[in-house]
Every structure is written in structure tokens, then in C-alpha cells.
Motif scaffolding. Sequence first.
Motif, mmCIF file in Angstrom:
data_model
loop_
_atom_site.group_PDB
_atom_site.id
_atom_site.type_symbol
_atom_site.label_atom_id
_atom_site.label_comp_id
_atom_site.label_asym_id
_atom_site.label_seq_id
_atom_site.Cartn_x
_atom_site.Cartn_y
_atom_site.Cartn_z
ATOM 1 N N LYS A 1 -38.866 -32.588 48.293
ATOM 2 C CA LYS A 1 -38.497 -33.276 49.530
ATOM 3 C C LYS A 1 -37.412 -34.322 49.270
ATOM 4 N N ALA A 2 -37.528 -34.975 48.127
ATOM 5 C CA ALA A 2 -36.524 -35.981 47.783
ATOM 6 C C ALA A 2 -35.148 -35.351 47.656
ATOM 7 N N LEU A 3 -35.066 -34.206 46.984
ATOM 8 C CA LEU A 3 -33.791 -33.514 46.810
ATOM 9 C C LEU A 3 -33.222 -33.080 48.164
ATOM 10 N N LYS A 4 -34.083 -32.571 49.012
ATOM 11 C CA LYS A 4 -33.653 -32.137 50.337
ATOM 12 C C LYS A 4 -33.169 -33.310 51.183
ATOM 13 N N THR A 5 -33.750 -34.498 50.944
ATOM 14 C CA THR A 5 -33.389 -35.680 51.731
ATOM 15 C C THR A 5 -32.031 -36.231 51.328
ATOM 16 N N ILE A 6 -31.782 -36.384 50.030
ATOM 17 C CA ILE A 6 -30.566 -37.069 49.583
ATOM 18 C C ILE A 6 -29.358 -36.136 49.546
ATOM 19 N N GLY A 7 -29.602 -34.843 49.432
ATOM 20 C CA GLY A 7 -28.503 -33.891 49.293
ATOM 21 C C GLY A 7 -27.425 -34.015 50.362
ATOM 22 N N PRO A 8 -27.783 -34.019 51.643
ATOM 23 C CA PRO A 8 -26.748 -34.080 52.692
ATOM 24 C C PRO A 8 -25.897 -35.349 52.634
ATOM 25 N N TYR A 9 -26.469 -36.453 52.207
ATOM 26 C CA TYR A 9 -25.693 -37.689 52.150
ATOM 27 C C TYR A 9 -24.590 -37.579 51.093
ATOM 28 N N TYR A 10 -24.931 -37.021 49.932
ATOM 29 C CA TYR A 10 -23.917 -36.877 48.888
ATOM 30 C C TYR A 10 -22.876 -35.834 49.281
ATOM 31 N N LYS A 11 -23.316 -34.746 49.858
ATOM 32 C CA LYS A 11 -22.371 -33.684 50.228
ATOM 33 C C LYS A 11 -21.431 -34.127 51.348
ATOM 34 N N GLU A 12 -21.898 -35.060 52.168
ATOM 35 C CA GLU A 12 -21.066 -35.602 53.234
ATOM 36 C C GLU A 12 -19.979 -36.515 52.679
ATOM 37 N N ASP A 13 -20.294 -37.227 51.594
ATOM 38 C CA ASP A 13 -19.329 -38.174 51.018
ATOM 39 C C ASP A 13 -19.452 -38.118 49.493
ATOM 40 N N ARG A 14 -18.641 -37.284 48.879
ATOM 41 C CA ARG A 14 -18.748 -37.084 47.429
ATOM 42 C C ARG A 14 -18.160 -38.237 46.628
ATOM 43 N N ASP A 15 -17.521 -39.190 47.320
ATOM 44 C CA ASP A 15 -17.076 -40.403 46.633
ATOM 45 C C ASP A 15 -18.200 -41.438 46.508
ATOM 46 N N ASN A 16 -19.303 -41.189 47.176
ATOM 47 C CA ASN A 16 -20.439 -42.114 47.134
ATOM 48 C C ASN A 16 -21.213 -41.867 45.846
ATOM 49 N N TYR A 17 -20.844 -42.614 44.803
ATOM 50 C CA TYR A 17 -21.453 -42.367 43.488
ATOM 51 C C TYR A 17 -22.906 -42.839 43.425
ATOM 52 N N ILE A 18 -23.301 -43.768 44.300
ATOM 53 C CA ILE A 18 -24.704 -44.194 44.307
ATOM 54 C C ILE A 18 -25.583 -43.044 44.796
ATOM 55 N N ALA A 19 -25.179 -42.439 45.911
ATOM 56 C CA ALA A 19 -25.908 -41.260 46.391
ATOM 57 C C ALA A 19 -25.788 -40.121 45.391
ATOM 58 N N GLY A 20 -24.616 -40.010 44.740
ATOM 59 C CA GLY A 20 -24.413 -38.955 43.755
ATOM 60 C C GLY A 20 -25.337 -39.080 42.563
ATOM 61 N N MET A 21 -25.540 -40.281 42.071
ATOM 62 C CA MET A 21 -26.461 -40.473 40.945
ATOM 63 C C MET A 21 -27.893 -40.159 41.343
ATOM 64 N N LEU A 22 -28.291 -40.572 42.562
ATOM 65 C CA LEU A 22 -29.654 -40.282 43.010
ATOM 66 C C LEU A 22 -29.828 -38.780 43.224
#
Length: 967
Positions: free
Chosen positions: A832-853
Motif C-alpha cells: 500500500k505504501a508503494l502504491k501511495t507514494i508512486g504517483p507523487y514521484y511519477k508526477e514530479d521526478r525532480d522531487n527527490y524527497i518523494a523519489g527517495m521514499l
Amino acid sequence: MIAKYFLISLTGVIILMLPFYGAAQDPTTVREYDKTFTTYPFSQPDPVANQAGIYPYFRFDGFTDKPVQKQWKVVALENDFIKVLIMPQIGGKIWTAIDKKNGKPFIYDNDVIKFRDIAMRGAWTSGGIEINYGIIGHTPGVATPVNYLTRKNADGSASCVISLLDLLTQTRWSLEIRLPRDKAYFITKSVWHNGTALYQPYYTWMNMAQKVSDSLEYIFPGTHHIFHDGKAYPWPYNQETHKRISVYGQNDFGGSKSYHVVGTYSKYFGAYWQKENFGMIHYAARQDKIGKKIFIWGLSKHGMIWEKILTDHAGQYTEMQSGRLYNQNNQRSIFSPFKQFYFMPYNTDTWKEYWYPFQNTDGVSIADLNGVINLKQKPGEATIFISPVSDINDTLKVLGTDGSLLFSKPVKLKPLQSFKQNVRLKKSVKIARVTLAGSVVNLLDSAARVLDRPVEPYPDFDWESAYGLYLRGAYEAGTRHYAKAEQYVRSSLEKIAYFMPALTAMAFLQYKNMNYDSAFYYARKALSVDTYDPAANYYYGLAALQLGKWYDAEDGFQMATLTPQFRVAAYTELSKMQLQKRKYKKAFGYAQDALAFNTENITALQLQYIAVRSMNDHQKEEVIKERILQLDPLNNFIRFEAYWEDKTAPNREKFTKLIRDELPQQTYLHLADWYMQLGLVREAAFVLETAPRKDDEISYWLAYLHRNDRHAKKWLDSADAGSPLFIFPFRPESFRVMQWAMKQTDNWKPEYYMALIDISTNHKTKALQLLEAMNPAVNFAPLYVTRARLRDSSDAGNILSDFSRAASLDKKDWRYGKYLTEFLLVRKQVAKALKTIGPYYKEDRDNYIAGMLYTRCLILNNQYTAAEKVLNNLHILPYEGATDGHRLYKQVKLMLALQLLQSGKYQAALRKVSEAREWPAHLGVGKPYPNMIKDSLENKIQDIIQGALQGRKPSGKAIDAIKSAVQ
């Protein structure tokens, strides 16, 4: 007689002044202008109330590697010798200072403005001189606008004055940066006032950046350096590495360095670039600035990576810092002699510092306000170098150890005019002193300047004793960790129920948390032990006043005036009480008593101004006004009073135009709060009505202040209709305002604001109760995150519900997805965690905080190849000390190596192990020195693979053990 001892060398020479020196210097100029800088901006302020120690401030989480061209306000001070540039929109930072004789900056000049996540609130940029007052370094205002004014002075100098209110301590600081007309130095004068009734944390350091090179020598007289934890080590030699660590290039070991240099009586420190024969000096009266610190990024790639993170072309820098205390302490420092100091109520501290360049001296023997003098000796000869920063017209004298005059010569120098004199001596003759214009190089007192102050703690002190526990509590209180402080103080009282320091500390803590009944109880209990105890009487008075016990309050304060510790504060409180009763003569008299013991008590001066204004004594009004403005040129109270007495448009503009800091609403609230404490309701309301922009909190205040007239509903409706974003109330008066507003409106916001105040005063259970009683239809995401954080970890269902609600209310802000994801990981719901954070990173791949999570979630879902691809494209801009990027990278590479190993793909597995040993720069962590790298897992996996290549079957048990260690 003199000829028996020396011959003047024929090579002795005075270097003539350069053409730009005139017979008399022109006045210093000051100008403001806009300049375009390549800027890497910061963004994304966090709308959720911060519960990690910086409330009521918020953090910034948005940083970028994509520059823009942006205009910034610059203030330039310039005379014939030096030029100083100030950036009032970036914390008032002194951006650089330039020696005009040779065009060299003598303070690091960053070529870009590159904000990175370093400071308390995130945003910070390197270079220049950073100004810090408050609780710890990189204070809340270092990257945002401050209030400022510029002026030309009657003596031909010019000044830029900057000022800011620190919300964490409710103290206000002012810094005048003054450039004299005829000196090659500039002066910074600090005025720091604690206008609160309680002591506050005491932290103030000026952080000056300098360029680095292997030839950089730190001119820091001392015998030891102490770390943040108070532990002492030798200076200037490192006994373990046998290196002279006062030379930059010899710090090529370990990680980043923090050297607080102590042990020698000196008034200066500085930098000297040996190859350039150029340097700079910081000078101050010793009681003004005792602390001397050096900060060095590690010289391995681990530290040097910050060169490109913080600048484009200016190169690596180091910091040299001046402080009021010996070190910048951390929690372990409590166990050393270097503990926490406190800023007493209504105290004003002032001090001056001087900053200047020098050149052509081949080092430093002494530095003062004449400049730098260096004396170099060898058998039969001595050489004297002088780099002046003031006009010198005096006789240079050289004296022997027997007091005889060995050499004298008239010397007339202008600032920055280098001087060199060779002196021949008989081999048996030794120089004892060199004197010029009051400057003295004394070779006989070097041993006497070594101080005997202890740097090691008393070994047998019992930290579990009542006094030891109290000291730990006092340290935590002095660093604003009030909940932890209360735990230690309670433990102290459990040891000795009537231990006086702990009783008064508990009274302070209860008062701080607005538990006035409890504060009164503990203060009264202390008085039953010692009726003359100064702290007990003072807190007894404060608590009694809040409880409406007027005469008890007067009694407590009057007794507290008998002792120096609380005399100023007690007299100031007595003056405030008399103003509330409209007894102006008594108020003036008590304020005068406070000023007798601290002539710079700005609060007492303001109280006197109110008193004489109320008595129509205009002559005294002007005298007090001038005194206040002399201390505090940006004083908001004086400008408002002028507007209050003459309500014209020009006076309004004069009041409002200099309030241009990041959070102007807080400045207006601070002044209104001050009037409220005196019962001057009309003035308080008028302050807030004058504010150009009225946020929710101001509107609720105005409704409260007009609660007895027809304007209350207008302001209440305005507050109800306003936005709660970035409204973080914290003042005791705001508590009363919201308490009233809760009874006047059905809107949910007063309860929410009251909950925030309760959190800030450690009433978290009460805050949770308020938020749980909220209307479930409230659509404000930060509320739900705040409520989730207040819940006990066992209340998992409601925590999940709150985080989910926040994420559903604001789908664009990645933070809410991050909070929900992190909670799901705590609950081991990795899919569930992976499914939750995935769209945020894919929406903004410059967001390294979301990318690390997202990477972390992929790893926990055993998707190592996908995690590797994410890391290959992730560009992490780290915070100081961050290692998360490399940790994830190593974890992915080693897990892939183990997978390949189990699949029999040994060469591919070896390549992954080799890759795990790398430190990709784009992940924000540079490679440390080899002896600092922990690579035992890589070695174990490599050994297993090598064994497999030689025919030994890999042990499943060994592989499983390594997997557990990697994860």
C-alpha cells in the motif's frame, strides 16, 4: 649607545602609498540598488504546524538545481579603502567585503545565490557573514527579508541597520553595519533585547565565510579546541595525526571539523593566505566576543561535494565564527564545563566587532585597531611588517629584554599602506617589545596569556543527584526542550522535595506552559524554604499577576528587587503594573530604577515614554525617544507612537514602510501584544488596524479588542471567512483571544488555533481533545496531519484515517502522500505504501524527497531493479549530514548482488558489489576517506562470490545473514 646593538639594514623600505589616497578622505557613501544574480531559489513552505522545535515557524522543502535570474536588493557601503555589500532580503547577510587597494574580497564572495537545505527552516546560502541570534545556528531569518534602513552619519561614516524579531525567543535584535570614512575596517554593532518576562536561550554567533586553499592559515591564538559536546583537544596540533590543523590543507583526515579555539587571552582571530601574503582580521574587546570557531567541510569528497552544491564558480569555503560563549553546545555539552547560558528578562546586550583586510606582513604577531604588526626574528636580524587600517603618525620603537631602546623611527602611514623595516642586531641581543601608536608586540608575555581555565569536567560529579538532575533540566529549558526539562526537574524534586533551584525551575516551566496555578504553587513552596530567594519571589510575582493576586504580585516583585539577578526584571514588571493602574509617576519611577541597573533596557525606556506621553511631558518624550532610537534605530514602538499622536498619512507610512521582514503580521502582533499587556486596548487595536494585510489571527485579535463595541462582528466575520494557511498562534494573549472567539462563533478555526497553542505549551492531550471534537466536515488538510501526530501510536486506525483524509483533501501536495506512506511503512503495509507514494514521484521526478521514499518502498517490496533505475535518475540535493541517498544506493546494489549470486551469475554479482563501493555524486553524498568507510558487507559478499568461482558452494545461511544486515 644604540649603535652598539644594531645596524639599520640598507634594504629596509617603506612601501609608498598608492595614488588613490588623498590628503583627506571623502565621506563614506551608501547606496541601494537592485542587482540580478543567478539564483537557485527555495519554495514549498510547509503548511502543517511544525512540532519539531521551530514552531511558530514553518519549513521550506523545495530546492532546485535549475537556476533563474533574479533581482535582489543590495546595500553598498564604500569609502576610499574598502567596500561592503549587504543583502537585506537574505537575512541581512553581509554578502562580501572588498579590499579596494588590490580588488580582493577579504570575505568570501559567492558568485551565485544557491539556497540549500541547511538551516533550521531549510533555506540557507553560503558566503559572506551570516547573522545569528536565538537558540541555535542558521536561525529562522537567515534566508528571508529583514527590516533595514540606511543612513549617513555626522562623522562622515555611513551605516546600514538591520533588525528582526525572533519568534522562538520573542527577543529582538538590531545590527548596525558602519563604515567609517577614514578606516580600512567596518564595524558591526549588535543590540539584542529580551523584552519578555522570562529568561530565554542565549545563542549569538557571526558566521564568516572565507575561500580556502592549502596555504590558508587560521590565525586563532589558543591551546585547545573544544567540540560541540564540550570535549577538549589540543590546538593547533592534532596529536593523533601529527598535523598542524591550524593550516587548512593539513585537515585532510576524518570528516567535517568544528574547532572552538580556547586557552589563550586574545582579542582577534583571522585568516592568512600564505602564498598571497594576504589575510583578514576579526577584532573585538574580549568580553564582547569570547567565542572563536572554525568550521571546515571534510577535505575528502564527502565534504568537498558541498562546493558544487553551494556555489557555481566561487570555490570551496570555510567558516570562521565569533560568539559570545566559548562553544556552540549540544546535549552532551551539559556534562562538560561548557553548559547553557541564559538571556535574562528585560536585559539588553550590546557589543562591537571590527573586520578588516591586511597584506604583505608574512604573518601576524598582533592585530588591533591600528592593523596588523608582524615581527620575524633570526640571529642578528629582525624584520617588522605593518599593514595599517587607521592613520598612523608615531614613532616605531624596538626595545630589548633589558628595557633598552634598540631602534626608533618616525612612521607615518595611511590605511592599507604596507610597511617593512629590517633591523640588524648583534647576535647576543633579543627583542622584547615593539611599540607603535599604542600597539604593542610583547614577546615576554606569551606564557602569561595562556589561561588556566579548566576545559575538563569535574570527574566525580554525580549527575543522578538532585543538583545533577536539576542541571540537566536547566540545560533542556535553556535550549527550549521544555517537556524534557520538566522530566529532569521533577526527578530532581523526587530526590530532594525542597531543593530550591529545582523548585524555582519548576515554577518557571509551569509559567512558561501557562499553568499559572502550578507556577504559583511551586514558587510559594520555594518561599516557604527561603522567603528571600530572588527567583522564587520573581516567579511568585509573575504567577500571582496572572491569577489576579495584585498585591501578592507587587510583594513578590518588590522582594525580587533586593537581589541583582532579578532586580532589572522585577522593577520593569512593577513599572508595567503601575501603567495598568494608570499611575504614571510610579510607573516612570520604577522604570527609572530598572534603568539604573541596565541603562539599555529598551522595554523600560518604552514604559517611561508611555508614562510621560500620558502626563503630556513632551520634553521628556523627546529625550526618551532619542535614547531609544540611539539604541534601536528601527524601533517600531517609537514610529507607531508618532502615528498614534498624529494620525497623518506620512506618519502612517513612516511606521509601516520599515516593517518589511518575511512575517510582518507577527511584527504587528508583537507590538499589539505589548500594548495589551499594559491594558492599552485602543493602542493595541490601532496597531493591528494599521497593518497593511490582516490575516486570520489579526482579525480574531481585532474582534476581541472590539468585543465591547459594534466593530466586533465585522472582524469576527472577516476572521471566519479568512484562510487558516500559515497561521500559527503561540502567544499567551492569543490564547485569551481564541478562548473568547470559541464562544462567539461556530467556525472551527478558533478551536484549531487553540489546539496549536496547546501543542506549543505541551498541553497535547487537551489539543487532541479539541481536534477530535471538530466538525467532521472541515476540509483543511494540515488539521488532520496535526491530529494524527498527536495520537498515541496504538490508535493506528484513527491515525490512518487522519493521514488518508489529509491526502484526499489536497492531492497536489506531495507531503500528505509522504505522511501517509511513512505511516503505512510503520504498519508494515509495504504494498500500500508503494502504491501511495508512486504517483507523487511519477508526477514530479525532480522531487527527490518523494523519489527517495519511492525507492525505499520499492526495496521493501523486493523490486530492486526498479529501485536501481529510480536511483540512476535521481538528483538529490541533501541537507547537512544527509546520507540517505548513498544508503539506499548501497542497499539496492548489494541486494541485487545477492540475487545474482543465488542465480549463479557470479561475474554480474561481482560488478554489483563493485558498484556498491562507488559514491555517485548525484545522490548527494561524497566519498569519505577510506578509513571512514564501512564496507564489511561488500567484503563478505565478494568473498562468497570468489569462493563460488573457485567451486565452493555458497552457504544459504551466510547469504540470509547478509540479507538481514543489508536490510
